[in-house]
Design a protein around this motif. Structure first.
Motif, short mmCIF file in Angstrom:
data_model
loop_
_atom_site.label_atom_id
_atom_site.label_comp_id
_atom_site.label_asym_id
_atom_site.label_seq_id
_atom_site.Cartn_x
_atom_site.Cartn_y
_atom_site.Cartn_z
N THR A 107 0.82 -1.20 0.00
CA THR A 107 0.00 0.00 0.00
C THR A 107 0.86 1.26 0.00
O THR A 107 2.09 1.20 -0.16
N ASN A 108 0.19 2.37 0.19
CA ASN A 108 0.81 3.69 0.15
C ASN A 108 1.26 4.15 1.54
O ASN A 108 0.47 4.14 2.48
N LEU A 109 2.52 4.55 1.64
CA LEU A 109 3.00 5.34 2.77
C LEU A 109 3.00 6.78 2.29
O LEU A 109 3.71 7.12 1.34
N TRP A 110 2.16 7.63 2.87
CA TRP A 110 2.09 9.01 2.41
C TRP A 110 2.76 9.95 3.41
O TRP A 110 2.81 9.69 4.61
N ILE A 111 3.30 11.02 2.87
CA ILE A 111 3.93 12.06 3.68
C ILE A 111 3.37 13.40 3.20
O ILE A 111 3.55 13.76 2.04
N ASP A 112 2.68 14.09 4.08
CA ASP A 112 2.17 15.41 3.75
C ASP A 112 3.17 16.47 4.17
O ASP A 112 3.78 16.37 5.25
N ALA A 113 3.31 17.48 3.34
CA ALA A 113 4.37 18.47 3.52
C ALA A 113 3.82 19.86 3.79
O ALA A 113 2.64 20.14 3.55
N MET A 114 4.69 20.73 4.26
CA MET A 114 4.38 22.16 4.42
C MET A 114 5.25 22.92 3.43
O MET A 114 6.46 22.69 3.36
N ALA A 115 4.63 23.83 2.68
CA ALA A 115 5.35 24.56 1.65
C ALA A 115 4.83 25.98 1.54
O ALA A 115 3.74 26.31 2.06
N ILE A 116 5.59 26.83 0.84
CA ILE A 116 5.24 28.25 0.70
C ILE A 116 5.13 28.56 -0.79
O ILE A 116 6.11 28.44 -1.53
N PRO A 117 3.93 28.95 -1.26
CA PRO A 117 3.76 29.28 -2.68
C PRO A 117 4.57 30.51 -3.08
O PRO A 117 4.91 31.35 -2.24
N ASN A 118 4.83 30.63 -4.38
CA ASN A 118 5.54 31.82 -4.89
C ASN A 118 4.73 33.09 -4.69
O ASN A 118 5.30 34.19 -4.65
N THR A 119 3.41 32.96 -4.60
CA THR A 119 2.55 34.13 -4.47
C THR A 119 2.39 34.58 -3.01
O THR A 119 1.66 35.54 -2.74
N ALA A 120 3.06 33.91 -2.07
CA ALA A 120 2.92 34.25 -0.66
C ALA A 120 3.28 35.72 -0.41
O ALA A 120 4.25 36.24 -0.96
N GLN A 121 2.49 36.36 0.44
CA GLN A 121 2.72 37.77 0.78
C GLN A 121 3.39 37.95 2.14
O GLN A 121 3.94 39.00 2.43
N ASN A 122 3.32 36.92 2.98
CA ASN A 122 3.88 37.03 4.33
C ASN A 122 4.84 35.87 4.57
O ASN A 122 4.59 34.98 5.37
N VAL A 123 5.96 35.93 3.86
CA VAL A 123 6.90 34.81 3.86
C VAL A 123 7.55 34.61 5.24
O VAL A 123 7.75 33.48 5.68
N ASP A 124 7.88 35.70 5.91
CA ASP A 124 8.50 35.57 7.24
C ASP A 124 7.57 34.88 8.22
O ASP A 124 7.99 33.97 8.96
N MET A 125 6.30 35.28 8.22
CA MET A 125 5.34 34.66 9.14
C MET A 125 5.04 33.22 8.70
O MET A 125 4.74 32.36 9.54
N ALA A 126 5.12 32.95 7.42
CA ALA A 126 4.95 31.57 6.94
C ALA A 126 6.01 30.67 7.55
O ALA A 126 5.72 29.55 7.99
N HIS A 127 7.25 31.14 7.58
CA HIS A 127 8.33 30.36 8.20
C HIS A 127 8.07 30.18 9.71
O HIS A 127 8.33 29.10 10.26
N GLU A 128 7.57 31.22 10.34
CA GLU A 128 7.24 31.12 11.78
C GLU A 128 6.18 30.04 12.00
O GLU A 128 6.27 29.26 12.96
N PHE A 129 5.19 29.98 11.11
CA PHE A 129 4.10 29.02 11.27
C PHE A 129 4.61 27.59 11.07
O PHE A 129 4.26 26.68 11.83
N ILE A 130 5.44 27.40 10.06
CA ILE A 130 6.02 26.07 9.83
C ILE A 130 6.87 25.65 11.02
O ILE A 130 6.78 24.50 11.49
N ASN A 131 7.68 26.56 11.52
CA ASN A 131 8.52 26.27 12.68
C ASN A 131 7.66 25.93 13.90
O ASN A 131 7.96 24.99 14.65
#
Length: 344
Positions: free
Chosen positions: A248-272
């Motif tokens: 069967t499938n072993l799945w891994i869901d990821a966290m990523a930041i789109p190129n259109t993101a407007q708040n990149v610094d806070m996106a990193h804070e959220f992932i962290n």
């Protein structure tokens, strides 16, 4: 000093209220699959970082792709699965993660890092992981341990599947002994024919409501993600979860930041933030999915960690595959899925 005009007083007062309001006017746009995060985790992040999260949901990886590809909506953090992350990075729709801003990456179990879909984790970090298997009502049926069982007439109109192209095709491909990542058109066509044979036997292709249908025993067999199986079993103890013998499938869901993101610094804070052991543990307990954090696993209740449906051992995982991007033949996948849904 000159006396301020009434208008100026009102302007300053409104500015002060905005600055002091929850979130301080700063926003973070999060786009996640349905029912895939503890709401209190979101609220706590808003309080700690004085930001307002605009949280919206999508139904499938394919829906996420269409949205990111065709709109300029300012999503800051998204949660694609393995193969979709690979596709988004190939098409340059997401940006590289600044890992120097993600201190909590040190807690990630190396088993989930440097996978084929993102070899150096340049574009993503893992969020949650799990398997796809069969959950069934053991009070009604027994001995279900194979994908082939889902074609038995004994279970007519009692089987539910996700409304998901990759997951449904995987079932037929593994039943036939093929890789779920095949790009062989003949194998894909053969899988389609199997699924068309099966279609009259199934209750339906469903979304998040699949859990409610099974818990209520409106259907008694389902192909589900391991976390959904955990929720179903916690609400109806008649159910058991198995990984089919064909693999069967072993799945891994990821966290990523789109190129259109407007708040990149806070996106990193959220992932962290989502990689903090205590936050990972809270989400793992809420979702019933396996945490990808070594330290978080120590904080998850023992009855969850000891449940092999949710945390399978290494032997069980040997017979699994991780999805990869089928872009070269995606038109074939899309056509076949359309034909399955339409019953052609």
């Amino acid at each position: 000093m000159k006396r301020l005009s009434l208008v100026m007083v009102l302007v300053f007062a409104l500015s002060f209220l905005v600055a002091c309001a929850p979130g301080g006017g700063e926003k973070l746009y999060v786009f996640n699959v349905g029912d895939y995060m503890d709401p209190d985790v979101i609220k706590d992040f808003e309080k700690e970082f004085n930001v307002k999260i605009i949280y919206t949901e999508y139904a499938s990886n394919e829906d996420l792709y269409v949205k990111i590809k065709t709109t300029k909506d300012p999503y800051d953090v998204i949660f694609p699965s393995d193969y979709m992350l690979e596709r988004l990075s190939k098409e340059q729709l997401i940006q590289k993660i600044d890992k120097s801003k993600i201190d909590n990456k040190k807690y990630i179990d190396e088993y989930y890092l440097n996978r084929e879909f993102d070899p150096n984790n340049d574009y993503s970090l893992p969020f949650m992981a799990g398997t796809v298997g069969i959950v069934y009502n053991a009070a009604k049926y027994n001995g279900i341990d194979s994908w082939a069982d889902l074609w038995k007439s004994d279970y007519e109109r009692d089987v539910v599947l996700y409304n998901s192209q990759r997951d449904v095709l995987m079932i037929a491909l593994k039943k036939l002994g093929y890789s779920m990542n095949t790009k062989n058109i003949d194998e894909l066509e053969e899988a389609k024919e199997e699924l068309l044979k099966q279609k009259p036997l199934i209750y339906g292709y469903l979304g998040d409501e699949i859990k409610d249908v099974l818990v209520a025993e409106d259907a008694n067999i389902g192909v589900v993600y391991s976390g959904d199986a955990g929720v179903i079993m916690s609400q109806n103890p008649n159910y058991q979860y198995v990984l089919p013998s064909e693999g069967t499938n072993l799945w891994i869901d990821a966290m990523a930041i789109p190129n259109t993101a407007q708040n990149v610094d806070m996106a990193h804070e959220f992932i962290n933030y989502l990689l903090r052991p205590e936050i990972q543990a809270r989400n793992a307990e809420y979702l019933q999915y396996a945490t990808i954090s070594k330290e978080a696993k120590k904080l998850v209740p023992e009855e969850i960690v000891n449940n092999k449906a949710l945390y399978p051992d290494e032997e069980s995982l040997k017979n699994t595959e991780v999805f990869v991007d089928p872009s070269e033949v995606i038109d074939v996948y899309d056509r076949i899925w359309t034909e399955i849904l339409s019953g052609l």
